[in-house]
Every structure is written in structure tokens, then in C-alpha cells.
Design a protein around this motif. Structure first.
Motif, PDB file in Angstrom:
ATOM      1  N   PRO A  66     -16.916   7.116   1.761  1.00 27.61           N
ATOM      2  CA  PRO A  66     -16.000   7.465   0.709  1.00 27.61           C
ATOM      3  C   PRO A  66     -15.595   6.090   0.121  1.00 27.61           C
ATOM      4  O   PRO A  66     -14.882   5.356   0.737  1.00 27.61           O
ATOM      5  CB  PRO A  66     -15.048   8.264   1.001  1.00 27.61           C
ATOM      6  CG  PRO A  66     -15.112   8.171   2.639  1.00 27.61           C
ATOM      7  CD  PRO A  66     -16.454   7.653   2.900  1.00 27.61           C
ATOM      8  N   GLU A 106      -3.116  -4.530  -2.183  1.00 24.43           N
ATOM      9  CA  GLU A 106      -3.131  -3.099  -2.798  1.00 24.43           C
ATOM     10  C   GLU A 106      -3.676  -3.198  -4.195  1.00 24.43           C
ATOM     11  O   GLU A 106      -4.591  -2.501  -4.885  1.00 24.43           O
ATOM     12  CB  GLU A 106      -1.856  -2.364  -2.845  1.00 24.43           C
ATOM     13  CG  GLU A 106      -1.560  -1.147  -3.652  1.00 24.43           C
ATOM     14  CD  GLU A 106      -2.499   0.113  -3.048  1.00 24.43           C
ATOM     15  OE1 GLU A 106      -2.846   0.104  -2.029  1.00 24.43           O
ATOM     16  OE2 GLU A 106      -2.887   0.910  -3.757  1.00 24.43           O
ATOM     17  N   LEU A 127      -9.126  14.379  -5.469  1.00 26.30           N
ATOM     18  CA  LEU A 127      -9.725  13.085  -5.067  1.00 26.30           C
ATOM     19  C   LEU A 127      -8.463  12.168  -5.524  1.00 26.30           C
ATOM     20  O   LEU A 127      -7.791  12.143  -6.599  1.00 26.30           O
ATOM     21  CB  LEU A 127     -10.761  12.698  -5.991  1.00 26.30           C
ATOM     22  CG  LEU A 127     -11.577  11.366  -5.671  1.00 26.30           C
ATOM     23  CD1 LEU A 127     -12.158  11.398  -4.335  1.00 26.30           C
ATOM     24  CD2 LEU A 127     -12.582  11.132  -6.664  1.00 26.30           C
ATOM     25  N   ASP A 128      -8.094  11.196  -4.508  1.00 27.61           N
ATOM     26  CA  ASP A 128      -7.248  10.261  -4.673  1.00 27.61           C
ATOM     27  C   ASP A 128      -5.467  10.756  -4.764  1.00 27.61           C
ATOM     28  O   ASP A 128      -4.972   9.958  -4.618  1.00 27.61           O
ATOM     29  CB  ASP A 128      -7.074   9.560  -5.990  1.00 27.61           C
ATOM     30  CG  ASP A 128      -7.053   7.895  -5.903  1.00 27.61           C
ATOM     31  OD1 ASP A 128      -7.116   7.544  -4.629  1.00 27.61           O
ATOM     32  OD2 ASP A 128      -6.571   7.206  -6.805  1.00 27.61           O
ATOM     33  N   LYS A 176     -13.047   5.480  -1.862  1.00 28.17           N
ATOM     34  CA  LYS A 176     -11.621   5.309  -1.943  1.00 28.17           C
ATOM     35  C   LYS A 176     -11.018   4.938  -0.536  1.00 28.17           C
ATOM     36  O   LYS A 176     -10.020   4.778  -0.321  1.00 28.17           O
ATOM     37  CB  LYS A 176     -10.995   6.349  -2.444  1.00 28.17           C
ATOM     38  CG  LYS A 176     -11.025   6.747  -3.954  1.00 28.17           C
ATOM     39  CD  LYS A 176     -10.708   7.780  -4.450  1.00 28.17           C
ATOM     40  CE  LYS A 176     -10.993   7.946  -6.101  1.00 28.17           C
ATOM     41  NZ  LYS A 176     -10.251   6.817  -6.626  1.00 28.17           N
ATOM     42  N   MET A 231      -9.425   9.016  14.298  1.00 26.37           N
ATOM     43  CA  MET A 231      -9.725  10.022  13.155  1.00 26.37           C
ATOM     44  C   MET A 231      -9.508  11.384  13.976  1.00 26.37           C
ATOM     45  O   MET A 231     -10.160  11.427  14.944  1.00 26.37           O
ATOM     46  CB  MET A 231     -11.490   9.902  12.875  1.00 26.37           C
ATOM     47  CG  MET A 231     -11.503  10.879  11.827  1.00 26.37           C
ATOM     48  SD  MET A 231     -13.226  10.720  10.986  1.00 26.37           S
ATOM     49  CE  MET A 231     -13.217   9.723  10.068  1.00 26.37           C
ATOM     50  N   THR A 263      -8.094  10.078   8.951  1.00 30.81           N
ATOM     51  CA  THR A 263      -7.986   8.794   9.546  1.00 30.81           C
ATOM     52  C   THR A 263      -6.588   8.645   9.601  1.00 30.81           C
ATOM     53  O   THR A 263      -5.806   8.422   8.541  1.00 30.81           O
ATOM     54  CB  THR A 263      -8.580   7.947   8.730  1.00 30.81           C
ATOM     55  OG1 THR A 263     -10.044   8.130   8.977  1.00 30.81           O
ATOM     56  CG2 THR A 263      -8.570   6.424   9.339  1.00 30.81           C
ATOM     57  N   HIS A 270       0.598  -1.339  -0.132  1.00 30.76           N
ATOM     58  CA  HIS A 270       0.092  -0.178   0.021  1.00 30.76           C
ATOM     59  C   HIS A 270       0.864   1.180  -0.050  1.00 30.76           C
ATOM     60  O   HIS A 270       1.952   1.113   0.538  1.00 30.76           O
ATOM     61  CB  HIS A 270      -0.944  -0.052   1.294  1.00 30.76           C
ATOM     62  CG  HIS A 270      -1.905  -1.177   1.144  1.00 30.76           C
ATOM     63  ND1 HIS A 270      -2.806  -1.260   0.533  1.00 30.76           N
ATOM     64  CD2 HIS A 270      -1.919  -2.219   2.254  1.00 30.76           C
ATOM     65  CE1 HIS A 270      -3.731  -2.325   0.559  1.00 30.76           C
ATOM     66  NE2 HIS A 270      -3.179  -2.876   1.891  1.00 30.76           N
ATOM     67  N   PRO A 271       0.454   2.393  -0.548  1.00 27.94           N
ATOM     68  CA  PRO A 271       1.322   3.858  -0.269  1.00 27.94           C
ATOM     69  C   PRO A 271       1.471   4.031   0.771  1.00 27.94           C
ATOM     70  O   PRO A 271       0.611   3.929   1.626  1.00 27.94           O
ATOM     71  CB  PRO A 271       0.605   4.588  -1.444  1.00 27.94           C
ATOM     72  CG  PRO A 271      -0.898   4.000  -1.444  1.00 27.94           C
ATOM     73  CD  PRO A 271      -0.874   2.502  -1.165  1.00 27.94           C
ATOM     74  N   GLU A 311     -14.802   4.864   7.640  1.00 26.65           N
ATOM     75  CA  GLU A 311     -14.818   6.333   7.626  1.00 26.65           C
ATOM     76  C   GLU A 311     -16.265   6.696   7.035  1.00 26.65           C
ATOM     77  O   GLU A 311     -16.557   7.464   6.318  1.00 26.65           O
ATOM     78  CB  GLU A 311     -13.853   6.774   6.435  1.00 26.65           C
ATOM     79  CG  GLU A 311     -12.474   6.559   7.239  1.00 26.65           C
ATOM     80  CD  GLU A 311     -11.116   6.990   6.127  1.00 26.65           C
ATOM     81  OE1 GLU A 311     -11.398   7.935   5.375  1.00 26.65           O
ATOM     82  OE2 GLU A 311     -10.385   6.159   6.135  1.00 26.65           O
ATOM     83  N   GLN A 365     -11.703  15.291   7.640  1.00 24.93           N
ATOM     84  CA  GLN A 365     -11.587  14.354   8.670  1.00 24.93           C
ATOM     85  C   GLN A 365     -10.350  13.174   8.380  1.00 24.93           C
ATOM     86  O   GLN A 365     -10.203  12.605   7.247  1.00 24.93           O
ATOM     87  CB  GLN A 365     -12.761  13.202   8.293  1.00 24.93           C
ATOM     88  CG  GLN A 365     -14.006  14.291   8.401  1.00 24.93           C
ATOM     89  CD  GLN A 365     -15.396  13.506   8.165  1.00 24.93           C
ATOM     90  OE1 GLN A 365     -16.395  13.874   8.698  1.00 24.93           O
ATOM     91  NE2 GLN A 365     -15.294  12.543   7.378  1.00 24.93           N
ATOM     92  N   SER A 409     -12.830  13.636   3.475  1.00 29.24           N
ATOM     93  CA  SER A 409     -11.891  12.573   4.053  1.00 29.24           C
ATOM     94  C   SER A 409     -10.750  12.649   3.651  1.00 29.24           C
ATOM     95  O   SER A 409     -10.430  12.535   2.286  1.00 29.24           O
ATOM     96  CB  SER A 409     -12.619  11.354   3.983  1.00 29.24           C
ATOM     97  OG  SER A 409     -14.060  11.238   4.444  1.00 29.24           O
ATOM     98  N   LEU A 410      -9.620  12.398   4.602  1.00 33.82           N
ATOM     99  CA  LEU A 410      -8.261  11.992   4.083  1.00 33.82           C
ATOM    100  C   LEU A 410      -7.847  10.639   4.938  1.00 33.82           C
ATOM    101  O   LEU A 410      -8.174  10.491   5.808  1.00 33.82           O
ATOM    102  CB  LEU A 410      -7.353  13.130   4.526  1.00 33.82           C
ATOM    103  CG  LEU A 410      -7.499  14.428   4.170  1.00 33.82           C
ATOM    104  CD1 LEU A 410      -6.574  15.241   4.434  1.00 33.82           C
ATOM    105  CD2 LEU A 410      -7.591  14.602   2.702  1.00 33.82           C
ATOM    106  N   THR A 411      -7.304   9.768   4.226  1.00 37.88           N
ATOM    107  CA  THR A 411      -7.302   8.413   4.477  1.00 37.88           C
ATOM    108  C   THR A 411      -5.568   8.203   4.736  1.00 37.88           C
ATOM    109  O   THR A 411      -4.773   9.024   3.951  1.00 37.88           O
ATOM    110  CB  THR A 411      -7.913   7.312   3.888  1.00 37.88           C
ATOM    111  OG1 THR A 411      -8.133   6.341   4.783  1.00 37.88           O
ATOM    112  CG2 THR A 411      -7.478   7.184   2.562  1.00 37.88           C
ATOM    113  N   ARG A 412      -5.186   7.087   5.402  1.00 40.91           N
ATOM    114  CA  ARG A 412      -3.857   6.613   5.568  1.00 40.91           C
ATOM    115  C   ARG A 412      -2.837   7.898   5.961  1.00 40.91           C
ATOM    116  O   ARG A 412      -1.757   8.245   5.353  1.00 40.91           O
ATOM    117  CB  ARG A 412      -3.178   6.315   4.243  1.00 40.91           C
ATOM    118  CG  ARG A 412      -3.782   4.986   3.773  1.00 40.91           C
ATOM    119  CD  ARG A 412      -3.044   4.287   2.698  1.00 40.91           C
ATOM    120  NE  ARG A 412      -3.756   3.171   2.098  1.00 40.91           N
ATOM    121  CZ  ARG A 412      -3.744   1.941   2.704  1.00 40.91           C
ATOM    122  NH1 ARG A 412      -3.264   1.780   3.982  1.00 40.91           N
ATOM    123  NH2 ARG A 412      -4.508   1.057   2.196  1.00 40.91           N
ATOM    124  N   SER A 460     -10.195  11.090  -0.077  1.00 45.08           N
ATOM    125  CA  SER A 460     -11.368  10.268  -0.563  1.00 45.08           C
ATOM    126  C   SER A 460     -12.662  10.794  -0.924  1.00 45.08           C
ATOM    127  O   SER A 460     -13.476  10.334  -1.181  1.00 45.08           O
ATOM    128  CB  SER A 460     -11.573   9.046   0.483  1.00 45.08           C
ATOM    129  OG  SER A 460     -10.740   8.542   1.093  1.00 45.08           O
TER     130      SER A 460
END
Lengths: 138, 183
Positions: free
Chosen positions: B65, B74, A64-65, B67, A86, A101, A32-33, B48, A99, A130-133, A122
Motif C-alpha cells: 500500500p 510529513e 482510503l486515507d 500510503k 502488526m 500496524t 505526522h498526524p 506493510e 492488518q 491495511s491500517l497504519t499509525r 491504506s
């Protein structure tokens, strides 16, 4: 057909097969990145929220992404069902936080603290963007 | 300054009606779409998911979301986003509906209640009417909403390539778990 030719064909097939299997295996086990390896688009939470409020489609096309590095004030934190964290950063709109995570659930942030967080976007939702990772970069 | 005063006034007026709203940003939705004979598990988790429940009207909203679904691999996550959900085009999925038997649930009294939820589930940009049985547990000022149901991928125009037809099930089983607090 001479033996040499057959041997060559066999070797070629084996080599091509091995390369194919190797590439396939590398793709299959691709990690995963990680936020640490990414260069984020630098923006404030307020500016990001404004762009999303103005034109969600245009903001999605831009963010996005993508990896984003936002700076803002922590308004609250929420533990998720799997023990993850979160961090919600406030914007001018009280119903639209950013948000984040966190990748590491043990990150310590306090309400009211000014932080910079990097994560992968996301998109926008009913409770915010939403922001993830995510990682805390400052 | 003026804005703050107006906002404060609005909040003061809206205050009492807020008490019936429950919310979370971190509900969990997981799915499993592993075909019976598949050697690999096709499953993912999303932590989320925004959820809002209005205990008075029975209105319920889930929004997630796409994503933010996490797979172990992955590559699988990439395929899920690019080939199946087309998450660049349809970045979120949503359920909007009502708890049809909200009147039977006492949100002020601790307990576990059976709930029936009816509404529109939108996945991959395709809206479908669904009715799902679930459970609502009240404990103080938090409520837990959970449900498990299946969706047919074809109903949401998600096409499965024949190459993976033996791995990917035609139906995905979806589990929802949300703990909401009163706002």
C-alpha cells in the motif's frame, strides 16, 4: 524618494519575508498526524472486509486515507523488520484480515482478544486491508 | 455451519499444496531517491508489504500500500502521495513474477541461494517488465528474500517538477527485505 517611504518599504519586505519563512518552516516541520487526535469512522472488521470484497473502488472512495476505528478479534500478530508490531484482526474471510500496524510497538494484545483499534486506512491488498499509525483504543 | 464444513473440507484437500507457500504481511521495502547534491534526504520505508512465494512453481508476489510509506517529514510524505504517486488513484504497487531459477534453490535445506526474478512491476499504475537479481536464504521453515535495484521514475510516468529536480534523483534505489514463513 523620501527616507520615510524607503524605510516603510524595507520594513514591509522584511515582515512579508518573515511571515513567508515562518509559514514555510511550519509546513516543513509539520508533524505526522496522530491517531489520538482523530475521530475514526466506526465499523466492524467484518463489515469493512465485506465492503472491500464487494466493491474495492467504492470502499477506497469511502475509507482510503481516512481514520477508521475497527472492532474485531485478534487472529495473529507479526513483528515487522524494524521491531514494529502488526496486529491482524480476523474477518469472515480467512484470507482477508484487517492488518493494523501499531504506532507503539510495545502494545500488548493476545490472540483471540476482542479489541478496538484506530488507524489510517491504506487500502486493500492480497493479504487484507491495511491500517497504519494505529492505536489500541479499547 | 455448512460453510464451516465446506471450508474445512476445502482446507483438508488443499492442505498438502499449502505447504509450499511462504507468506508475510510485514516485508520491508525502502527507497532512496535523493539527488547527489540534495541537502535533504528523500527516502521512505514501508513495513506493510505483503509477500507470497510458492517454492514449487517459483511464483512470487509483492504488494504494497503506497500510503503506508513513511517519510521523516510529513510534508514530503504528502507530496509523495499527492504529486508523484497519486496514491488516491493508484493506492498500491505490485510485483508479480517468477523466480526463474527456482529449481536451483532447495527450499528444504538451509543455505543462501542466488535468485533471478523476472516479472511485471507496477508503480503509479504503469506496468513494466523487470528482471532483478536477489538472494534467498532458507532457515528452517522461514525464508528471507532480499533484493536491491533501481527504477527510473520516468519509466513509470512519475514527473519531477523542475523546482525539485536538484533534490529528487531521476532514479530511485529500492531495497526489498522479506522474511516469510511457511503457511
Amino acid at each position: 524618494m523620501n527616507k520615510k517611504l524607503i524605510t516603510r518599504i524595507v520594513i514591509a519586505v522584511v515582515v512579508v519575508g518573515a511571515i513567508g519563512a515562518g509559514v514555510g518552516y511550519m509546513m516543513w516541520t509539520k508533524p505526522h498526524p496522530k491517531a489520538e487526535d482523530q475521530k475514526g469512522i466506526v465499523i466492524t472488521t467484518t463489515a469493512l472486509a465485506k465492503e472491500y470484497a464487494t466493491d474495492e473502488k467504492a470502499a477506497d472512495a469511502k475509507y482510503l486515507d481516512k481514520w477508521i476505528e475497527v472492532t474485531g478479534t485478534v487472529s495473529e500478530t507479526e513483528k515487522n523488520q524494524d521491531g514494529g508490531l502488526m496486529v491482524v484482526l480476523q474477518t469472515e474471510d480467512p484470507t482477508a484480515g484487517v492488518q493494523c500496524t501499531m504506532e507503539n510497538k510495545d502494545v500488548v494484545v493476545t490472540k483471540g482478544e476482542n479489541v478496538t483499534i484506530k488507524g489510517q486506512c491504506s487500502g486493500n491488498g492480497i493479504t487484507g486491508i491495511s491500517l497504519t499509525r494505529c492505536i489500541k483504543s479499547k | 455451519m455448512k460453510k464451516i464444513i465446506i471450508a474445512t473440507l476445502l482446507l483438508a484437500i488443499a492442505g498438502p499444496s499449502f505447504a509450499q507457500k511462504y507468506m508475510t504481511r510485514t516485508a520491508k521495502v525502502s527507497f532512496n531517491a535523493t539527488a547527489p547534491k540534495s541537502p535533504e534526504k528523500i527516502e521512505a520505508v514501508n513495513n506493510e508489504v505483503a509477500t507470497i512465494i510458492d517454492s514449487k512453481t517459483g511464483d512470487i508476489v509483492f504488494q504494497m500500500p503506497i500510503k503506508s510509506f513513511k517519510f521523516e517529514r510529513e510534508l514530503m510524505q504528502q507530496h509523495f502521495n499527492e504529486n508523484y504517486m497519486e496514491s488516491d488513484k493508484f493506492p498500491k504497487s505490485e510485483f508479480k513474477g517468477k523466480i526463474t531459477n527456482a529449481a536451483d534453490i532447495t527450499f528444504t535445506k538451509d543455505g543462501t541461494y542466488k535468485a533471478t526474478v523476472t516479472g511485471t512491476l507496477t508503480i503509479h499504475g504503469v506496468p513494466q517488465a523487470v528482471t532483478v537479481p536477489g538472494t534467498i536464504t532458507v532457515k528452517g521453515n522461514t525464508i528471507t528474500a532480499s533484493a536491491k535495484f533501481a527504477v527510473k521514475l520516468a519509466d513509470y510516468k512519475i514527473t519531477v517538477a523542475s523546482m525539485v529536480a536538484d533534490k529528487l534523483a531521476k532514479e530511485a534505489s529500492i531495497t526489498i527485505d522479506a522474511t516469510l514463513t511457511q503457511k
